[in-house]
Design a protein around this motif. Structure first.
Motif, PDB file in Angstrom:
ATOM      1  N   LEU A 138       0.850  -1.177   0.000  1.00  0.00           N
ATOM      2  CA  LEU A 138       0.000   0.000   0.000  1.00  0.00           C
ATOM      3  C   LEU A 138       0.893   1.236   0.000  1.00  0.00           C
ATOM      4  O   LEU A 138       1.754   1.385   0.874  1.00  0.00           O
ATOM      5  CB  LEU A 138      -0.896   0.026   1.250  1.00  0.00           C
ATOM      6  N   GLU A 139       0.701   2.116  -0.976  1.00  0.00           N
ATOM      7  CA  GLU A 139       1.449   3.360  -1.033  1.00  0.00           C
ATOM      8  C   GLU A 139       0.461   4.508  -0.860  1.00  0.00           C
ATOM      9  O   GLU A 139      -0.364   4.769  -1.726  1.00  0.00           O
ATOM     10  CB  GLU A 139       2.206   3.472  -2.359  1.00  0.00           C
ATOM     11  N   LEU A 140       0.549   5.165   0.289  1.00  0.00           N
ATOM     12  CA  LEU A 140      -0.427   6.173   0.664  1.00  0.00           C
ATOM     13  C   LEU A 140       0.299   7.470   1.019  1.00  0.00           C
ATOM     14  O   LEU A 140       0.438   7.829   2.178  1.00  0.00           O
ATOM     15  CB  LEU A 140      -1.261   5.669   1.851  1.00  0.00           C
ATOM     16  N   GLY A 141       0.802   8.137  -0.001  1.00  0.00           N
ATOM     17  CA  GLY A 141       1.547   9.361   0.237  1.00  0.00           C
ATOM     18  C   GLY A 141       2.827   9.084   0.993  1.00  0.00           C
ATOM     19  O   GLY A 141       3.679   8.323   0.541  1.00  0.00           O
ATOM     20  N   ARG A 142       2.957   9.671   2.166  1.00  0.00           N
ATOM     21  CA  ARG A 142       4.172   9.517   2.957  1.00  0.00           C
ATOM     22  C   ARG A 142       4.276   8.147   3.620  1.00  0.00           C
ATOM     23  O   ARG A 142       5.338   7.775   4.113  1.00  0.00           O
ATOM     24  CB  ARG A 142       4.206  10.605   4.043  1.00  0.00           C
ATOM     25  N   ILE A 143       3.175   7.413   3.641  1.00  0.00           N
ATOM     26  CA  ILE A 143       3.138   6.107   4.310  1.00  0.00           C
ATOM     27  C   ILE A 143       3.150   4.995   3.270  1.00  0.00           C
ATOM     28  O   ILE A 143       2.357   5.003   2.324  1.00  0.00           O
ATOM     29  CB  ILE A 143       1.875   5.961   5.178  1.00  0.00           C
ATOM     30  N   VAL A 144       4.052   4.028   3.441  1.00  0.00           N
ATOM     31  CA  VAL A 144       4.109   2.837   2.591  1.00  0.00           C
ATOM     32  C   VAL A 144       4.030   1.616   3.494  1.00  0.00           C
ATOM     33  O   VAL A 144       4.747   1.528   4.502  1.00  0.00           O
ATOM     34  CB  VAL A 144       5.407   2.796   1.761  1.00  0.00           C
ATOM     35  N   LYS A 147       2.784  -5.480   3.222  1.00  0.00           N
ATOM     36  CA  LYS A 147       2.106  -6.498   4.021  1.00  0.00           C
ATOM     37  C   LYS A 147       2.899  -7.794   4.112  1.00  0.00           C
ATOM     38  O   LYS A 147       2.900  -8.457   5.140  1.00  0.00           O
ATOM     39  CB  LYS A 147       0.719  -6.772   3.432  1.00  0.00           C
ATOM     40  N   SER A 148       3.563  -8.160   3.033  1.00  0.00           N
ATOM     41  CA  SER A 148       4.301  -9.431   3.033  1.00  0.00           C
ATOM     42  C   SER A 148       5.460  -9.394   4.018  1.00  0.00           C
ATOM     43  O   SER A 148       5.769 -10.393   4.664  1.00  0.00           O
ATOM     44  CB  SER A 148       4.815  -9.744   1.623  1.00  0.00           C
ATOM     45  N   ALA A 149       6.103  -8.248   4.151  1.00  0.00           N
ATOM     46  CA  ALA A 149       7.228  -8.115   5.081  1.00  0.00           C
ATOM     47  C   ALA A 149       6.777  -7.649   6.459  1.00  0.00           C
ATOM     48  O   ALA A 149       7.589  -7.579   7.379  1.00  0.00           O
ATOM     49  CB  ALA A 149       8.256  -7.131   4.527  1.00  0.00           C
ATOM     50  N   GLU A 150       5.483  -7.337   6.592  1.00  0.00           N
ATOM     51  CA  GLU A 150       4.939  -6.777   7.834  1.00  0.00           C
ATOM     52  C   GLU A 150       5.776  -5.577   8.278  1.00  0.00           C
ATOM     53  O   GLU A 150       6.210  -5.471   9.424  1.00  0.00           O
ATOM     54  CB  GLU A 150       4.852  -7.835   8.945  1.00  0.00           C
ATOM     55  N   GLN A 151       5.968  -4.657   7.326  1.00  0.00           N
ATOM     56  CA  GLN A 151       6.785  -3.474   7.602  1.00  0.00           C
ATOM     57  C   GLN A 151       6.111  -2.242   7.017  1.00  0.00           C
ATOM     58  O   GLN A 151       5.639  -2.269   5.886  1.00  0.00           O
ATOM     59  CB  GLN A 151       8.187  -3.618   7.005  1.00  0.00           C
ATOM     60  N   ALA A 152       6.073  -1.182   7.817  1.00  0.00           N
ATOM     61  CA  ALA A 152       5.540   0.105   7.351  1.00  0.00           C
ATOM     62  C   ALA A 152       6.640   1.154   7.464  1.00  0.00           C
ATOM     63  O   ALA A 152       7.522   1.068   8.313  1.00  0.00           O
ATOM     64  CB  ALA A 152       4.330   0.518   8.177  1.00  0.00           C
ATOM     65  N   SER A 153       6.569   2.145   6.580  1.00  0.00           N
ATOM     66  CA  SER A 153       7.562   3.219   6.614  1.00  0.00           C
ATOM     67  C   SER A 153       6.872   4.553   6.398  1.00  0.00           C
ATOM     68  O   SER A 153       5.797   4.638   5.796  1.00  0.00           O
ATOM     69  CB  SER A 153       8.644   3.000   5.555  1.00  0.00           C
ATOM     70  N   LYS A 154       7.508   5.605   6.899  1.00  0.00           N
ATOM     71  CA  LYS A 154       7.050   6.979   6.681  1.00  0.00           C
ATOM     72  C   LYS A 154       8.224   7.796   6.184  1.00  0.00           C
ATOM     73  O   LYS A 154       9.297   7.774   6.792  1.00  0.00           O
ATOM     74  CB  LYS A 154       6.495   7.589   7.971  1.00  0.00           C
ATOM     75  N   ASP A 155       8.034   8.464   5.060  1.00  0.00           N
ATOM     76  CA  ASP A 155       9.105   9.270   4.463  1.00  0.00           C
ATOM     77  C   ASP A 155      10.366   8.446   4.246  1.00  0.00           C
ATOM     78  O   ASP A 155      11.486   8.933   4.402  1.00  0.00           O
ATOM     79  CB  ASP A 155       9.418  10.479   5.340  1.00  0.00           C
ATOM     80  N   GLY A 156      10.176   7.154   3.913  1.00  0.00           N
ATOM     81  CA  GLY A 156      11.307   6.285   3.626  1.00  0.00           C
ATOM     82  C   GLY A 156      11.970   5.679   4.844  1.00  0.00           C
ATOM     83  O   GLY A 156      12.906   4.877   4.712  1.00  0.00           O
ATOM     84  N   GLN A 157      11.503   6.016   6.050  1.00  0.00           N
ATOM     85  CA  GLN A 157      12.081   5.479   7.282  1.00  0.00           C
ATOM     86  C   GLN A 157      11.161   4.413   7.867  1.00  0.00           C
ATOM     87  O   GLN A 157       9.961   4.650   8.046  1.00  0.00           O
ATOM     88  CB  GLN A 157      12.286   6.605   8.308  1.00  0.00           C
TER      89      GLN A 157
END
Length: 236
Positions: A138-144, A147-157
Motif C-alpha cells: 500500500l502506497e499512501l503518500g508519505r506512508i508505505v 504487508k508481506s514483510a509486515e513493515q511500514a515506513s514513513k518518508d522512507g524510514q
C-alpha cells in the motif's frame, strides 16, 4: 497426530494458575506454568510455547521486563497480559513493549479462552507467509505498507511497530476515509467475533500507533478520531 499447542502461564497466584490450567487443558492445550518472571523467561526461551499468558506483577522479574526481553530477542510468540492493574499507563506500556493484548482481573474464562484461540490462530496464519506481490503493498503518500514483510515506513524510514500496531495500521489504511468503530476494530483487527467487552484496548493501541506514526501525536494527521463514531485513516 497434530501436535497440541502449548500455552505458558506466568502467574504468581496459584489459584489463578490452577483455574487457567484446568480450562486450557479442557480445551485441548498443553500447559506450562511459572510462578515468577525469571522462570517464565527461561521456559519461553527453552520450550517456545505457542502463546504466553503473562501477569505483570511477578517476583524476580516483572511482566514488562519479560515481554521486553523476548521481543528484543526477536520472538513473536503472542503475549496476552493478565493484570489486576487498571491504570491505562500500564496497558499502554505493555502493548508498547510488544504484548498483543491484555485482559484485566477479574476476567471471564469464556472471554479469555476466546482470546487465546484468536491469538494462536492469528499467529498460525501469519507464520504461513504471504507472497510478495504488488497487491500486498500500500502506497499512501508519505506512508508505505509492505504487508508481506509486515513493515511500514514513513518518508522512507521504517516504523518500529508491534504486530498489533502493524495490523491496525494496515486495516485502517486499506480503507482510507472510512470510519471504523472500536467494536468493528475489535472484531476485524483483534479477530474477536461478536465482541461485547471492554474496547479500551483499541484506544490504547491507537495512542501507541500515533506516537510512532504522527509528526505530532497530539494533532494527528493520518489516524483521525470521529467523536462518537470511531477512527479513520487519511493520507497526506
Amino acid at each position: 497426530m497434530d501436535r497440541k499447542q502449548t500455552v505458558l502461564i506466568v502467574e504468581d497466584e496459584k489459584n489463578i494458575v490452577d483455574i487457567l490450567r484446568f480450562n486450557l487443558q479442557r480445551e485441548g492445550y498443553e500447559t506450562l506454568e511459572a510462578f515468577d518472571g525469571v522462570t517464565g523467561l527461561d521456559l519461553i526461551l527453552e520450550k517456545q510455547p505457542d502463546l504466553i499468558l503473562l501477569d505483570l506483577m511477578l517476583p524476580g522479574m516483572n511482566g514488562f521486563e519479560v515481554c521486553k526481553t523476548i521481543r528484543d530477542r526477536g520472538l513473536n510468540t503472542p503475549v496476552l497480559i493478565i493484570t489486576a492493574r487498571e491504570a491505562e499507563q500500564d496497558k499502554i506500556l505493555g502493548l508498547g513493549l510488544g504484548a498483543d493484548d491484555y485482559i484485566t482481573k477479574p476476567f471471564s474464562i469464556r472471554e479469555l479462552m476466546a482470546r487465546v484461540k484468536t491469538n494462536i490462530r492469528r499467529q498460525t496464519m501469519n507464520s504461513g507467509g504471504v507472497p510478495n506481490t504488488a497487491a500486498n503493498r500500500l502506497e499512501l503518500g508519505r506512508i508505505v505498507i509492505d504487508k508481506s514483510a509486515e513493515q511500514a515506513s514513513k518518508d522512507g524510514q521504517d516504523l518500529e511497530l508491534t504486530q498489533r500496531e502493524f495490523a491496525l495500521l494496515t486495516y485502517l489504511a486499506a480503507n482510507p476515509g472510512r470510519v471504523f468503530s472500536r467494536q468493528e476494530l475489535m472484531e476485524r483487527v483483534w479477530n474477536y467475533e461478536g465482541y461485547v467487552g471492554d474496547v479500551r484496548g483499541v484506544d490504547v493501541a491507537i495512542r501507541r500507533l500515533r506516537e510512532k506514526l504522527e509528526d505530532d501525536p497530539a494533532q494527528p494527521r493520518f489516524i483521525l478520531t470521529r467523536r462518537g463514531a470511531g477512527y479513520l485513516f487519511q493520507s497526506e
